[in-house]
Design a protein around this motif. Structure first.
Motif, PDB file in Angstrom:
ATOM      1  N   UNK A   4      19.552  15.591 107.801  1.00 23.82           N
ATOM      2  CA  UNK A   4      18.649  16.218 106.832  1.00 23.82           C
ATOM      3  C   UNK A   4      17.237  15.658 106.976  1.00 23.82           C
ATOM      4  N   UNK A   5      16.241  16.502 107.220  1.00 24.79           N
ATOM      5  CA  UNK A   5      14.859  16.021 107.247  1.00 24.79           C
ATOM      6  C   UNK A   5      14.430  15.531 105.863  1.00 24.79           C
ATOM      7  N   UNK A   6      13.595  14.500 105.842  1.00 24.06           N
ATOM      8  CA  UNK A   6      13.150  13.918 104.576  1.00 24.06           C
ATOM      9  C   UNK A   6      11.841  13.173 104.812  1.00 24.06           C
ATOM     10  N   UNK A 123      30.062   1.853  96.081  1.00 31.46           N
ATOM     11  CA  UNK A 123      29.334   0.595  96.048  1.00 31.46           C
ATOM     12  C   UNK A 123      28.620   0.238  97.328  1.00 31.46           C
ATOM     13  N   UNK A 124      28.584   1.136  98.309  1.00 38.63           N
ATOM     14  CA  UNK A 124      27.944   0.788  99.581  1.00 38.63           C
ATOM     15  C   UNK A 124      27.096   1.904 100.192  1.00 38.63           C
ATOM     16  N   UNK A 125      27.322   3.145  99.809  1.00 36.25           N
ATOM     17  CA  UNK A 125      26.590   4.260 100.400  1.00 36.25           C
ATOM     18  C   UNK A 125      25.306   4.528  99.620  1.00 36.25           C
ATOM     19  N   UNK A 126      24.140   4.372 100.244  1.00 36.18           N
ATOM     20  CA  UNK A 126      22.883   4.599  99.515  1.00 36.18           C
ATOM     21  C   UNK A 126      22.715   6.065  99.115  1.00 36.18           C
ATOM     22  N   UNK A 127      22.044   6.277  98.007  1.00 36.06           N
ATOM     23  CA  UNK A 127      21.685   7.632  97.603  1.00 36.06           C
ATOM     24  C   UNK A 127      20.238   7.906  97.995  1.00 36.06           C
ATOM     25  N   UNK A 128      19.977   9.161  98.339  1.00 35.52           N
ATOM     26  CA  UNK A 128      18.639   9.591  98.745  1.00 35.52           C
ATOM     27  C   UNK A 128      18.224  10.779  97.891  1.00 35.52           C
ATOM     28  N   UNK A 129      16.935  10.803  97.534  1.00 30.90           N
ATOM     29  CA  UNK A 129      16.463  11.774  96.569  1.00 30.90           C
ATOM     30  C   UNK A 129      15.916  13.063  97.144  1.00 30.90           C
ATOM     31  N   UNK A 130      15.070  13.711  96.339  1.00 28.40           N
ATOM     32  CA  UNK A 130      14.684  15.085  96.586  1.00 28.40           C
ATOM     33  C   UNK A 130      13.503  15.316  97.495  1.00 28.40           C
ATOM     34  N   UNK A 131      12.899  14.261  98.041  1.00 30.78           N
ATOM     35  CA  UNK A 131      11.856  14.470  99.046  1.00 30.78           C
ATOM     36  C   UNK A 131      12.571  14.776 100.365  1.00 30.78           C
ATOM     37  N   UNK A 132      13.388  15.798 100.372  1.00 31.07           N
ATOM     38  CA  UNK A 132      14.265  16.095 101.496  1.00 31.07           C
ATOM     39  C   UNK A 132      14.656  17.568 101.464  1.00 31.07           C
ATOM     40  N   UNK A 133      15.323  18.020 102.511  1.00 32.31           N
ATOM     41  CA  UNK A 133      15.646  19.441 102.647  1.00 32.31           C
ATOM     42  C   UNK A 133      16.892  19.847 101.872  1.00 32.31           C
TER      43      UNK A 133
END
Length: 349
Positions: A4-6, A123-133
Motif C-alpha cells: 500500500x502506498x503511503x 501486541x506486535x503488529x504496528x498500525x498505520x493510519x490514513x495517509x495511505x491508499x
C-alpha cells in the motif's frame, strides 16, 4: 499482504515522505477500504514528533478517514463494496471490559488499538493510519458516512467532530443552554457548529479579537475577547457549560468563574499542566471534567446528526505532497480550520 502506498515519518521529527506499507488481506470479518480523504489532526504532528510519548516508527499518521468499501470478508454482514464509510481514532478494542460492553470503547480497560502509532491485539503488529491508499479494518469499527455530507469536509468529523460532540451529549447540553466554547481552532469551530445545531446559545471565548467575525459566521451568538480587562468579571457565572478546546497553557480558574452554580467545564484540549485552585470549584459546586472521543455507537450518532443538520468542518483541501508545509501551518495556527488530504494525489504504482 497488500502493498500500500503511503506517506510516513521514518523517525521522530523527520519530514513525511513516500513509503510503502503492508496491509493485511481482509479476514472473514474485515473490510478493505479505499481511502479518498484523510483529515490532518494536530495530534498527528504531536505523535510523529514524539511530543507526547515515544512513537512507533516508521509512522503513517491519520485517523480522520473517509473512503469506499473495496472488498469484504466472508462473514461481513454490515458492509458491502461501494459503501461510503469512515474510520476514526481506533480500529479495535478488547470488547470484554465494562467500557467496551457499555459502548464506551474509547475507554477500553485493556487498551485501545489506535488507528496508527499503535499495535494490533497481537501486541506486535504496528498500525498505520490514513495517509495511505487503503486500510483494512474489522467491520465493527467502521462507520457509515451520510450521503448528504461532502466527503472531504466530513473527514474531520471522525476526530474533531466526535471529540466535541461527545462531551456536549454526555453532559446533557440542551436547547437554550448557554454554552461557551474556549478557542476557535480545529476543535473549537466544530464545537460551535455542533452546539448551535443542538439549539444552544453559543459564545466563543478567544484571546484574539480578530476571530470575532469568524465565530459569528460559524454560528456563535456572541464573542468574548478574553484579552479584554473586564472579560472575566463581566461574564461571571454566565454559562451553563464550557467546552475548553485549547491545548496551550491557560488559567482554568478564571474560566471556571464563568460557570453558573452546579455547572460543568470540560477539557478536550491537552495543555501542559495548568495550576488549579479549589476555590472556583467549591464556591459554586462547579465541576471540571475531561473527555476523550466517543465510542463507535456515539460516533455513528454524531455522523447521523451532522447529516441531518448539514454540519461539516471548514477545510482546506491539499495534495499529499503538501503535507509537510501543512503541518508547519498547523503549528503556526495558519489554517481555517482543518486540512484534509485528497488521497487521489498519492502516487500509485
Amino acid at each position: 499482504m497488500l502493498k500500500t502506498p503511503a506517506y510516513a515519518a521514518a523517525a521522530p521529527k523527520s519530514p513525511l515522505a513516500p513509503f510503502a506499507i503492508e496491509r493485511r488481506e481482509p479476514g472473514p470479518k474485515d473490510v478493505l477500504i479505499d481511502i479518498r480523504y484523510c483529515g490532518v489532526c494536530h495530534s498527528d504532528i504531536h505523535q510523529a514528533r514524539d511530543e507526547w510519548y515515544p512513537g512507533i516508527f516508521p509512522m503513517v499518521p491519520g485517523h480522520e478517514i473517509v473512503g469506499t468499501v473495496a472488498r469484504v470478508g466472508s462473514e461481513v454482514t454490515k458492509w458491502k463494496p461501494g459503501d461510503t464509510v469512515g474510520v476514526g481514532c481506533f480500529v479495535d478494542s478488547c470488547r470484554a471490559c465494562d467500557a467496551c460492553r457499555e459502548g464506551e470503547e474509547q475507554y477500553c480497560g485493556a487498551g485501545l488499538v489506535f488507528t496508527y502509532n499503535g499495535l494490533e491485539r497481537d501486541g506486535k503488529t504496528p498500525t498505520y493510519g490514513g495517509y495511505s491508499a487503503h486500510i483494512t479494518v474489522d467491520q465493527d469499527y467502521v462507520l457509515r458516512v451520510p450521503a448528504t455530507l461532502p466527503l472531504d469536509a466530513a473527514a474531520p468529523l471522525l476526530c474533531a467532530g466526535i471529540t466535541t460532540y461527545s462531551p456536549l451529549r454526555h453532559f446533557g447540553v440542551q436547547a437554550g443552554d448557554r454554552v461557551a466554547v474556549v478557542g476557535l481552532g480545529g476543535l473549537g469551530h466544530m464545537g460551535v457548529k455542533l452546539a448551535r445545531a443542538m439549539g444552544a446559545e453559543v459564545t466563543v471565548l478567544s484571546h484574539s479579537p480578530r476571530k470575532r467575525e469568524d465565530a459569528l459566521r460559524l454560528g456563535a451568538h456572541d464573542f468574548v475577547a478574553t484579552s479584554a480587562s473586564d472579560a472575566f468579571t463581566a461574564n461571571a457565572a454566565r454559562f451553563d457549560f464550557i467546552l475548553d478546546t485549547v491545548s496551550a497553557p491557560h488559567d482554568y480558574n478564571a474560566y471556571l468563574g464563568l460557570l453558573k452554580r452546579d455547572r460543568t467545564m470540560v477539557l478536550v484540549g491537552v495543555p501542559d499542566p495548568s495550576p488549579l485552585s479549589a476555590f472556583p470549584l467549591v464556591m459554586g459546586r462547579r465541576r471540571l471534567a475531561g473527555s476523550l472521543i466517543g465510542g463507535i455507537a456515539q460516533t455513528q450518532e454524531m455522523l447521523d446528526f451532522c447529516g441531518q443538520h448539514g454540519v461539516v468542518s471548514d477545510i482546506e483541501l491539499i495534495a499529499i505532497q503538501q503535507i509537510n508545509e501543512a503541518w508547519d501551518r498547523v503549528v503556526a495556527s495558519d489554517v481555517r480550520y482543518r486540512f484534509v488530504i485528497d488521497l487521489a494525489t498519492l502516487p500509485r504504482e
